[in-house]
Design a protein around this motif. Structure first.
Motif, PDB file in Angstrom:
ATOM      1  N   HIS A 163      50.733  35.075  43.276  1.00  0.00           N
ATOM      2  CA  HIS A 163      49.658  35.179  42.275  1.00  0.00           C
ATOM      3  C   HIS A 163      50.233  35.966  41.098  1.00  0.00           C
ATOM      4  CE1 HIS A 163      46.275  33.553  44.566  1.00  0.00           C
ATOM      5  NE2 HIS A 163      46.793  34.138  45.640  1.00  0.00           N
ATOM      6  N   TYR A 194      39.442  34.243  40.468  1.00  0.00           N
ATOM      7  CA  TYR A 194      40.329  35.344  40.038  1.00  0.00           C
ATOM      8  C   TYR A 194      40.056  36.500  40.963  1.00  0.00           C
ATOM      9  CZ  TYR A 194      42.804  38.534  36.875  1.00  0.00           C
ATOM     10  OH  TYR A 194      43.701  39.432  36.330  1.00  0.00           O
ATOM     11  N   ASN A 195      41.047  36.944  41.731  1.00  0.00           N
ATOM     12  CA  ASN A 195      40.795  37.837  42.867  1.00  0.00           C
ATOM     13  C   ASN A 195      40.579  39.299  42.510  1.00  0.00           C
ATOM     14  OD1 ASN A 195      41.089  35.798  44.906  1.00  0.00           O
ATOM     15  ND2 ASN A 195      43.295  35.819  44.497  1.00  0.00           N
ATOM     16  N   ASP A 196      41.083  39.739  41.329  1.00  0.00           N
ATOM     17  CA  ASP A 196      41.003  41.181  41.027  1.00  0.00           C
ATOM     18  C   ASP A 196      39.672  41.487  40.335  1.00  0.00           C
ATOM     19  OD1 ASP A 196      43.256  43.623  39.479  1.00  0.00           O
ATOM     20  OD2 ASP A 196      41.148  43.740  40.122  1.00  0.00           O
ATOM     21  N   LYS A 198      38.257  44.069  39.539  1.00  0.00           N
ATOM     22  CA  LYS A 198      38.201  45.191  38.592  1.00  0.00           C
ATOM     23  C   LYS A 198      38.917  44.867  37.269  1.00  0.00           C
ATOM     24  CE  LYS A 198      36.270  48.026  41.643  1.00  0.00           C
ATOM     25  NZ  LYS A 198      34.833  47.689  41.737  1.00  0.00           N
ATOM     26  N   ASP A 199      39.655  43.753  37.211  1.00  0.00           N
ATOM     27  CA  ASP A 199      40.472  43.473  36.022  1.00  0.00           C
ATOM     28  C   ASP A 199      39.751  42.504  35.083  1.00  0.00           C
ATOM     29  OD1 ASP A 199      43.836  42.037  35.496  1.00  0.00           O
ATOM     30  OD2 ASP A 199      42.301  42.792  34.108  1.00  0.00           O
TER      31      ASP A 199
END
Ligand SMILES: CC(C)(COP(=O)(O)OP(=O)(O)OC[C@H]1O[C@@H](n2cnc3c(N)ncnc32)[C@H](O)[C@@H]1OP(=O)(O)O)[C@@H](O)C(=O)NCCC(=O)NCCSC(=O)C[C@H](O)C(=O)O
Ligand SMILES: [Mg+2]
Length: 289
Positions: A163, A194-196, A198-199
């Motif tokens: 990723h 989209y895995n993050d 917090k981003d």
């Protein structure tokens, strides 16, 4: 112009997470995927199934399109998921890890045999190497299959990829390829997650990338991603103004029997007007949302 159904933001939630199911009634997502697959542990599958069917039949989700993601063909839960989902009658039954046109036809037959209402569409996930190699036949396999959803986590997993920001390898091999196959079949295609959570910046960049590639929307995993997805995939006020200006300029040229015109210095032909009208139809479909 066929009726446009906005699918800018398609939010997954674990079917066993009753708080998430409750919260989703007030989240401004265009569609919800009530998950029975990867986000639900084996010992919570029965609870998840009951929860999502109750959510679908509650009628408490307003304009939000409701899809139930069942477990994949061949798993111990698949048949019970299909039977329960068909009975609940969601807007769509999403099947993960679909790999052939034959599976699509089998799935349509299964949801019909289980008594799904006409209004329940089939959605399929393309998320394995075999599915990617068969994307064209899958997308075209049946008119009841209306939406393809990218499973980018599984694709990266199965290809031993990484990723990374910009998704270079994914874009070139899987995303562009599937987008072409789905567009050739005249269907809808939704980008991966989209895995993050917090981003926000990274999410916005990936959503913009998906928009620029031509995806209809993005699957999401957290409520905080809904508003930026809605913004990324909806026509902006500037898009609407440009579309209206292009149509007016082209109509003026057409009145003089010209088939080509310019707007703000750029050439416009019939094909650009088709897109301009699609943008206006999309903006209209969002009115009052
Ligand atoms: C990723 C999470 C586990 C994070 O959960 P959590 O730590 O609880 O997040 P927050 O504390 O920030 O939550 C704030 C409030 O929002 C609610 N919430 C969180 N996520 C969702 C959601 N998806 N839908 C609705 N509501 C949500 C929390 O309950 C909090 O509510 P409250 O405090 O009471 O107001 C979590 O976000 C999560 O579970 N996300 C979904 C995960 C999922 O569904 N995964 C499967 C799809 S991804 C996939 O498999 C794609 C594909 O197959 C592939 O291969 O790529
Ligand atoms: Mg997956």
């Amino acid at each position: 112009m066929t009726q446009i159904r906005p699918r800018r933001s398609v939010l997954y939630m674990p079917g066993a997470n009753e708080r998430a199911l409750e919260k989703a009634k007030s989240i401004d997502a265009d569609a919800l995927i009530l998950d029975l697959e990867d986000s639900v542990s084996p010992d919570a599958k029965d609870t998840g199934r009951a929860n999502v069917c109750a959510a679908v039949t509650s009628g408490e989700y307003g304009h939000r399109e409701l899809a139930i993601r069942v477990n994949s063909i061949g798993t111990q839960w698949h048949d019970d998921d299909i039977a329960a989902a068909a009975k609940a009658g969601p807007d769509a039954i999403l099947v993960p890890k679909v790999e052939s046109a034959e599976q699509v036809r089998e799935l349509v037959a299964a949801i019909e045999a289980a008594g799904a209402p006409e209004s329940t569409q089939l959605w399929a996930m393309i998320e394995t190497p075999k599915a990617l190699l068969h994307a064209e036949e899958i997308a075209a396999a049946h008119e009841r299959l209306t939406v393809i959803v990218m499973g980018t986590n599984d694709i990266v997993n199965e290809t031993y990829g990484l990723h990374v920001p910009g998704r270079n390898a994914l874009v070139l091999t899987s995303l562009a390829w599937t987008l072409l196959a789905v567009r050739a079949a005249g269907k809808v295609v939704i980008d991966g997650v989209y895995n993050d959570v917090k981003d926000a910046e990274g999410f916005a960049a990936e959503a913009r990338q998906g928009r620029e590639m031509g995806f209809d929307g993005k699957t999401l995993i957290h409520p905080s991603q809904v508003e930026p997805a809605n913004e990324a995939f909806a026509p902006s006020a500037a898009d609407v103004e440009r579309a209206e200006g292009m149509i007016a300029a082209f109509d003026e040229a057409a009145a003089e029997n010209k088939g080509v015109a310019t707007y703000n210095g750029k050439m416009i032909e019939e094909l650009h007007i088709r897109d301009a009208k699609r943008i206006l139809a999309y903006a209209e479909a969002l009115q009052g949302r």
